[in-house]
Design an enzyme around this catalytic site. Structure first.
Site, PDB file in Angstrom:
ATOM      1  CB  ALA A  70      -2.995   3.888   0.964  1.00 50.54           C
ATOM      2  CB  SER A 121      -0.859   0.017   1.259  1.00 53.70           C
ATOM      3  OG  SER A 121      -0.040   0.279   2.392  1.00 53.70           O
ATOM      4  CG  ASP A 122       1.346   5.996  -0.935  1.00 54.94           C
ATOM      5  OD1 ASP A 122       2.279   6.034  -0.097  1.00 54.94           O
ATOM      6  OD2 ASP A 122       1.163   6.902  -1.774  1.00 54.94           O
ATOM      7  CD1 TRP A 123       5.116   5.121   5.017  1.00 53.66           C
ATOM      8  CD2 TRP A 123       4.873   3.949   3.125  1.00 53.66           C
ATOM      9  NE1 TRP A 123       6.189   4.257   4.893  1.00 53.66           N
ATOM     10  CE2 TRP A 123       6.073   3.532   3.759  1.00 53.66           C
ATOM     11  CE3 TRP A 123       4.508   3.331   1.935  1.00 53.66           C
ATOM     12  CZ2 TRP A 123       6.902   2.544   3.233  1.00 53.66           C
ATOM     13  CZ3 TRP A 123       5.328   2.350   1.399  1.00 53.66           C
ATOM     14  CH2 TRP A 123       6.504   1.966   2.046  1.00 53.66           C
TER      15      TRP A 123
END
Ligand code: BGC
Length: 659
Positions: free
Chosen positions: A235, A231-233
């Site tokens: 997200a 995941s993006d941080w």
């Protein structure tokens, strides 16, 4: 020794053994990260942690707590149009990641420039999918040659920072594939990247991390990606456990939010997810842990902050700087004593500072500012008053602050801050020999002051050696050869995403109504005069292209043609030219752009030197996304190839027939 540690065993055996050795609780543990940049270690099985580091311009400070080589931003790399440089910088960054004991670099960022106001424009390559993929592929290849995994981000359509966590990008099927997914697809199919980062935003109703269409259907099933998705941080905050497991998210970063033991157990109990699915997602990640040598006891040590890396950073800046305007004033004479006045907010501004620009901020051990670069020249005398100077150089632009090329905030305007515009105008009145050097990450509107200045240079954020590169261009030691990877509009309203508030910035949703007409595709179709077109950049010399030949004129869809161009440097100094090939379908069953980049090559020539430049062009790249078959299609018939030195300066036109 556990079997998964045994390097002599077959990769699949090791992966299977790894997952079979884990208890259910340990499996859950591995599904999310810890301490911001790491996977969780499992002590019982001696499983070490795998580490990540930002970001596209080198190894970021916040993810390594070390000062490292600060390379120019991606926009500058893209402006070089030099694939070898992209590969070399991939190798160099891989060496630096290794030297800080990490395994994955959170790069490259390959989102398409839909609006020039996107706060992260500097981190991305281009408005054009072809240029993006052709430059990103060698970067990934170089990086992974060091056994460091690339993380291709942000999948997908993370094209604005405004409401980036929640905005729902509404994109039709053709546009999604033809513009926004095209480079992701080509990179997967041709360079086998080891990881992907799912975006924050929603695409057609689903957040990136729990988007089954983007991850399972397209990335896994259609493109056969065999790495893992993280995941993006933070997200995952906006998503559900079941949604992410079933979409295909192997790792939530940077810590456990939705992959908690309790939520996973209840999803299993309720048959919303299966243990086999968890195993499959873990196997994807373990494969990359093995490839990035997480289990290896003795690994080659990396190198960071080397002289070689600094020279490479400087070379990219030298090749990426774009000369936008020159009424004969440049280069400045370096054999005569010159009085120079220097002005502008970026004159001595260091851009390698904590959080400058956001997660990509690299702090270098030192940074050559424009003033430092000019200062080492012995033949110049710096004067204060522009009236007393032979020349004035204004180093202006943006500064990676809030709303000025920074993650989390889109820009609020296309032009420079008003005080800077005013200062340029006032300076020109005092001294017409005023040169403007822009240090920033994307298009700038210049209508107010462009006519008043005889020369403009776009230097981007040129990295830790940037000041030297800029000075070399100003004094002619380097002949600029960078070309714009993005159209500079005259005003923001000319830009494709800016026709209506619901096409940009949107609110809950943002409608991609311009469809495939992004960047120059839009300016060409609606006949809008840009300030500087895509592919544009001046030189201190002149190139003459005399003949152009194709090796075949009738081709099949699988073929590659070679375009041979006779090119001569007819000027007085050596230089490099980027020759670009655009295609248009003469008779198409669907609406298609007038020009689409399908090939380019860069060549260096001494004064009066003449060479034959060969540009390979793949017919596959002529394809459009056909919604009736949900796939790429190259229609048979005539295509017009347009060859020149920018998207708007075409020198040859050739017709070829695809059978
Ligand atoms: C950014 C990513 C970055 C991550 C880790 C996020 O805010 O969108 O590009 O890799 O943080 O710093």
């Amino acid at each position: 020794m556990y079997s998964f540690e045994n390097e002599r065993l077959d990769l699949n055996m090791r992966i299977n053994d790894f997952v079979e050795s884990l208890t259910l609780k340990e499996k859950f543990k591995l599904l999310s990260g810890t301490r911001y940049w790491w996977t969780k270690p499992i002590r019982r099985l001696r499983i070490p942690r795998m580490g990540m580091s930002d970001g596209p311009n080198g190894v970021a400070y916040h993810s390594s707590f070390r000062k490292n080589t600060q390379f120019p931003v991606t926009k500058c790399l893209a402006s070089t149009w030099d694939k070898q440089l992209a590969e070399r910088v991939g190798v160099a960054m891989g060496e630096e990641v290794r030297a800080v004991n990490k395994h994955i670099l959170l790069a490259p960022g390959i989102n398409i420039d839909r609006t020039p106001l996107n706060g992260r424009t500097f981190e991305y390559f281009s408005e054009d999918p072809f240029l993006t993929k052709e430059m990103a592929k060698p970067f990934v290849k170089g990086l992974q040659s060091q056994n460091i995994g690339a993380c291709i981000k942000h999948y997908a359509a993370n094209n604005q920072e405004f409401k980036r966590y929640t905005i729902n990008a509404l994109i039709d099927e053709r546009t999604l594939h033809e513009i926004y997914l095209r480079s992701f697809e080509d990179i997967v199919k041709n360079t086998n990247p080891w990881s992907f980062m799912a975006c924050y935003n929603k695409v057609n109703g689903f957040h990136g991390c729990e988007n089954p269409h983007l991850i399972q259907d397209i990335l896994f099933n259609k493109w056969k990606f065999d790495g893992f998705v993280m995941s993006d941080w933070f997200a995952t905050r906006f998503t559900s456990t079941t949604g992410c497991i079933n979409a295909g998210l192997s790792l939530e970063m940077p810590r456990t939010i939705i992959y908690k033991k309790k939520s996973l157990l209840s999803a299993l109990d309720e048959n919303q997810i299966t243990e086999e699915r968890i195993d499959e997602l873990l196997k994807r990640m373990v494969k990359i842990m093995i490839k990035t040598e997480v289990f290896k006891k003795k690994i080659a040590r990396g190198r960071r902050n080397t002289e070689e890396h600094r020279q490479l950073a400087q070379k990219i800046a030298e090749e990426g700087i774009v000369l936008l305007k020159n009424e004969g004033i440049l280069p400045l004479n370096s054999s005569k004593e010159l009085k120079i006045a220097i002005k502008g907010r970026n004159t001595n501004k260091k851009m390698g500072k904590f959080n400058y620009g956001g997660s990509s901020a690299v702090i270098p051990p030192f940074e050559i500012t424009p003033l430092n670069g000019i200062g080492v020249r012995t033949h110049i005398k710096l004067v204060k008053d522009p009236k007393e100077a032979d020349y004035v150089i204004i180093f202006t632009g943006l500064n990676h602050g809030k709303h000025e090329d920074a993650e989390g905030f889109d820009r609020l305007q296309l032009h420079l801050p008003e005080e800077e515009e005013k200062m340029i105008m006032e300076t020109c009145e005092k001294n017409p020999n005023t040169i403007v050097v822009l240090i920033n990450g994307g298009p700038i509107a210049m209508e107010k002051w462009l006519n008043a200045v005889p020369a403009v240079i776009e230097a981007w954020y040129p990295g830790m050696m940037g000041g030297h590169a800029i000075a070399k261009v100003l004094f002619g030691d380097i002949n600029p050869s960078g070309k714009l990877p993005i159209t500079f509009p005259k005003k923001i309203d000319d830009s494709p995403a800016h026709t209506n508030p619901d096409t940009y910035p949107g609110d809950k949703q943002v409608h991609y109504r311009e469809g495939i007409y992004v960047g120059y595709r839009y300016f060409d179709k609606f006949n809008i005069e840009p300030l500087f077109p895509f592919g544009f950049g001046l030189s201190y010399t002149t190139f003459e292209m005399s003949t152009c030949e194709l090796d075949k004129e009738i081709v099949t869809r699988e073929e590659i043609i070679t375009i041979k161009i006779n090119i001569k440097n007819i000027g007085m100094v050596s230089g490099a030219e980027v020759v670009q090939v655009y295609v248009s379908d003469v008779e198409s069953s669907v609406d298609r752009p007038q020009n689409e980049l399908v090939g380019f090559a860069k060549i260096s020539l001494q004064p009066q030197e003449e060479k034959v430049l060969c540009i390979p062009v793949r017919i596959e790249d002529f394809a459009f996304w056909d919604v009736s078959i949900h796939d790429w299609k190259v229609e048979s018939g005539e295509y017009r190839l347009r060859i020149g030195s920018s998207s708007r300066s075409i020198i040859f036109e050739k017709i070829i027939m695809v059978e």
